[in-house]
Design an enzyme around this catalytic site. Structure first.
Site, PDB file in Angstrom:
ATOM      1  CD  GLU A  27       6.954  -8.284  -9.601  1.00 29.19           C
ATOM      2  OE1 GLU A  27       7.673  -8.612  -8.623  1.00 29.19           O
ATOM      3  OE2 GLU A  27       6.885  -7.100 -10.027  1.00 29.19           O
ATOM      4  CG  HIS A  43       4.394  -8.854   1.747  1.00 28.14           C
ATOM      5  ND1 HIS A  43       4.316  -7.537   2.110  1.00 28.14           N
ATOM      6  CD2 HIS A  43       5.551  -9.009   1.073  1.00 28.14           C
ATOM      7  CE1 HIS A  43       5.402  -6.901   1.689  1.00 28.14           C
ATOM      8  NE2 HIS A  43       6.162  -7.769   1.047  1.00 28.14           N
TER       9      HIS A  43
END
Length: 337
Positions: free
Chosen positions: A60, A129
């Site tokens: 990321e 998540h």
């Protein structure tokens, strides 16, 4: 007018933008051939080629850092962080580079980039998540933060974000990806299923950043919400019969204080609802702003409804969400205050 899910509307927004502007590029983990974990980019690589829609390594930090460099060079990257929970390794690049590029260069460079992230719960994804980290971005000067609540807005806001000259954080509520969602917690999201939800025009259109929408007019109490919780608030108002005015903020920064002030001054009461944890959530900023601008019009204390102040509870996901029952209690408390 075509009916599209939010996933389809988001995909169409990127396709329209890529068709209109060769500088728009899309990349991230699994967004190319696979089409993204939620299929938001499905078909874009086949249509526009591997140089404009491509996969990135599982980094990321690297994805955002590369996007900052591309944006400074003149491209318009629209990148995907697979889940908002994964953005923490990239947070320094977002805060220290993307958000500050215009200012630290004295306007010589800008960062016209969009960081898309699925946010919130609804898929039984547990602690890694399901987070709602919008407050971490609204605290950062130089960023715009967007949270759509329906397919029409999702497409128009995303096109506007891609065309914006500065970095935009675009948070996509997972529970709204496939709809329909009536505000209740009766089922998890099924990313592979298709359910018509909203009318979304073909072609190019924008929804302006920084403009809220009144989803339900009322005179008794103002409800400020965004994303999934807009639908929860509407359900609560309908079930209680309370004459609540539900405002969908759409853009958290820039914030449409004009619409908020007009509503609260009319109703004299305010309920703020969001999925993220209560402490230091964006609702705290909203409460401060409403108190500062509408203090002499308030007839009761401002009431907040939010997620629990705990790590995300996998086994109790549906209890964690502010549902119609909890929002209904907040509406009654505001009226009785």
């Amino acid at each position: 007018m075509p009916r599209r899910t939010m996933i389809e509307a988001i995909r169409d927004a990127m396709a329209v933008s890529m068709e209109r502007d060769d500088d728009v590029v899309v990349f991230g983990e699994d967004v190319g051939y696979f089409g993204g974990v939620f299929r938001c980019t499905q078909g874009l690589q086949a249509r526009f080629g591997k140089s404009r829609c491509f996969d990135a390594p599982i980094s990321e930090l690297g994805i955002v850092g590369a996007a900052v460099g591309m944006a400074a060079y003149g491209l318009k990257p629209c990148i995907e962080i697979q889940f908002a929970d994964y953005m923490y390794p990239a947070y320094d690049q977002i805060v220290s580079e993307a958000a500050r590029l215009r200012y630290r260069s004295g306007g010589q460079f800008t960062a016209p980039m969009v960081v898309r992230m699925p946010t919130g719960g609804g898929i039984f994804g547990g602690q890694t998540h399901s987070q709602s980290p919008e407050a971490l971005f609204t605290h950062v000067a130089g960023l715009k933060t967007v949270v759509p609540s329906n397919p029409y807005d999702a497409k128009g806001l995303l096109i506007a974000a891609i065309e914006d000259p500065d970095p935009v954080i675009f948070l996509e509520p997972k529970r709204l990806y496939n709809g329909p969602f009536d505000g209740h917690h009766d089922r998890p999201v099924t990313p592979w299923a298709r359910h018509d939800l909203g009318e979304v025009p073909d072609g190019h259109y924008t929804v302006p950043l920084g403009k809220a929408a009144i989803r339900r007019e009322g005179a008794a109490v103002t409800v400020l919400a965004y994303g999934t919780i807009v639908h929860v608030a509407e359900a609560a108002a309908a079930e209680t019969g309370i004459d609540a005015e539900v405002i969908d903020l759409r853009t958290l920064l820039p914030l449409d204080m004009e619409t908020i002030e007009a509503s609260v001054r009319k109703t004299g009461r305010c309920v703020i609802a969001h999925e993220a944890t209560l402490t230091s959530g964006f609702g705290a900023e909203l409460a401060a702003l409403v108190q500062e601008s509408c203090f002499y019009h308030l007839e009761a204390p401002i009431v907040r409804v939010a997620g629990w102040d705990t790590p995300y509870p996998h086994a109790q996901e549906w209890a964690y969400f502010p549902g119609p029952e909890r929002v209904s209690r907040a509406l009654r408390a505001a009226l009785e205050g």
